[in-house]
Design a protein around this motif. Structure first.
Motif, mmCIF file in Angstrom:
data_model
loop_
_atom_site.group_PDB
_atom_site.id
_atom_site.type_symbol
_atom_site.label_atom_id
_atom_site.label_comp_id
_atom_site.label_asym_id
_atom_site.label_seq_id
_atom_site.Cartn_x
_atom_site.Cartn_y
_atom_site.Cartn_z
ATOM 1 N N SER A 184 -10.669 6.073 -9.727
ATOM 2 C CA SER A 184 -10.942 5.271 -10.924
ATOM 3 C C SER A 184 -11.461 6.219 -12.008
ATOM 4 O O SER A 184 -12.074 7.248 -11.708
ATOM 5 C CB SER A 184 -11.977 4.192 -10.634
ATOM 6 N N SER A 210 -1.837 8.933 1.986
ATOM 7 C CA SER A 210 -2.870 9.967 2.081
ATOM 8 C C SER A 210 -2.301 11.382 2.074
ATOM 9 O O SER A 210 -3.037 12.333 1.874
ATOM 10 C CB SER A 210 -3.725 9.754 3.326
ATOM 11 N N PRO A 244 -13.383 7.974 -6.052
ATOM 12 C CA PRO A 244 -12.251 7.676 -5.170
ATOM 13 C C PRO A 244 -12.114 6.165 -4.954
ATOM 14 O O PRO A 244 -13.120 5.468 -4.823
ATOM 15 C CB PRO A 244 -12.604 8.368 -3.855
ATOM 16 N N ILE A 245 -10.881 5.690 -4.974
ATOM 17 C CA ILE A 245 -10.599 4.295 -4.632
ATOM 18 C C ILE A 245 -9.486 4.295 -3.602
ATOM 19 O O ILE A 245 -8.760 5.284 -3.453
ATOM 20 C CB ILE A 245 -10.238 3.433 -5.875
ATOM 21 N N GLU A 246 -9.364 3.201 -2.884
ATOM 22 C CA GLU A 246 -8.382 3.144 -1.806
ATOM 23 C C GLU A 246 -6.976 3.285 -2.361
ATOM 24 O O GLU A 246 -6.608 2.641 -3.332
ATOM 25 C CB GLU A 246 -8.516 1.830 -1.043
ATOM 26 N N GLY A 247 -6.210 4.166 -1.728
ATOM 27 C CA GLY A 247 -4.825 4.368 -2.112
ATOM 28 C C GLY A 247 -3.897 3.969 -0.988
ATOM 29 O O GLY A 247 -4.339 3.679 0.129
ATOM 30 N N TYR A 248 -2.637 3.988 -1.246
ATOM 31 C CA TYR A 248 -1.627 3.605 -0.259
ATOM 32 C C TYR A 248 -1.297 4.769 0.667
ATOM 33 O O TYR A 248 -1.221 4.614 1.874
ATOM 34 C CB TYR A 248 -0.368 3.121 -0.985
ATOM 35 N N GLY A 282 -4.480 11.540 -3.548
ATOM 36 C CA GLY A 282 -5.693 10.798 -3.859
ATOM 37 C C GLY A 282 -5.491 9.803 -4.982
ATOM 38 O O GLY A 282 -4.546 9.905 -5.765
ATOM 39 N N ARG A 283 -6.391 8.847 -5.045
ATOM 40 C CA ARG A 283 -6.405 7.846 -6.121
ATOM 41 C C ARG A 283 -7.855 7.697 -6.572
ATOM 42 O O ARG A 283 -8.753 7.600 -5.734
ATOM 43 C CB ARG A 283 -5.866 6.519 -5.585
ATOM 44 N N GLU A 292 -6.809 4.663 -14.056
ATOM 45 C CA GLU A 292 -6.615 5.157 -12.698
ATOM 46 C C GLU A 292 -5.826 6.450 -12.713
ATOM 47 O O GLU A 292 -4.966 6.660 -13.565
ATOM 48 C CB GLU A 292 -5.877 4.126 -11.839
#
Length: 132
Positions: A33, A22, A16-20, A30-31, A49
């Motif tokens: 890598s 939710s 998981p990576i930070e997304g804009y 979700g976002r 991604e």
């Protein structure tokens, strides 16, 4: 131009990576890598991604992803980009996974193709049909 199909295994690591966004109303956006290692006729690594949406309905979801593959395809060196469009309808999978036109570099310039992914006994396999 001849069409070839190659198959092999790959390892994938998603994180998981930070997304804009939710998501709301029971939808989880979700976002992630993507890091992959391909073995066999496609001897390469990739990074990319993924964006996903999980619905409140069990087994219904969707994702899109972009990954750049760098390495060798049957001994030819270069890179190319894969674009994913996947949906699940109550567990029924559909995946379109294509090489982005004109994304091939070096000895893979002009590459066109599509990939299928199989998971058998926990092992990821690819079947890559391409023209070069």
């Amino acid at each position: 131009m001849t069409t070839a199909t190659v198959s092999g295994e790959f390892n994938v690591n998603l994180a998981p990576i930070e997304g804009y966004a939710s998501g709301q109303n029971g939808v989880n956006l979700g976002r992630m890598s993507i890091d992959k290692t391909f073995k066999g006729s496609l001897n390469a690594t990739s990074q990319g991604e993924m964006l996903s949406a999980m619905t409140p309905t069990q087994g219904s979801a969707g994702y899109v992803a972009i990954e750049q593959v760098i390495g060798e395809l049957e001994g030819k060196k270069g890179s190319f980009v894969l674009q994913h469009f996947g949906t699940m309808d109550k567990g029924q999978d559909s995946l379109i996974l294509n090489v982005i036109p004109d994304s091939g570099t070096h000895e893979l310039e002009g590459l066109k193709g599509s990939m299928k992914i199989r998971i058998e006994q926990g092992i990821h396999h690819y079947d890559f049909e391409y023209t070069l």
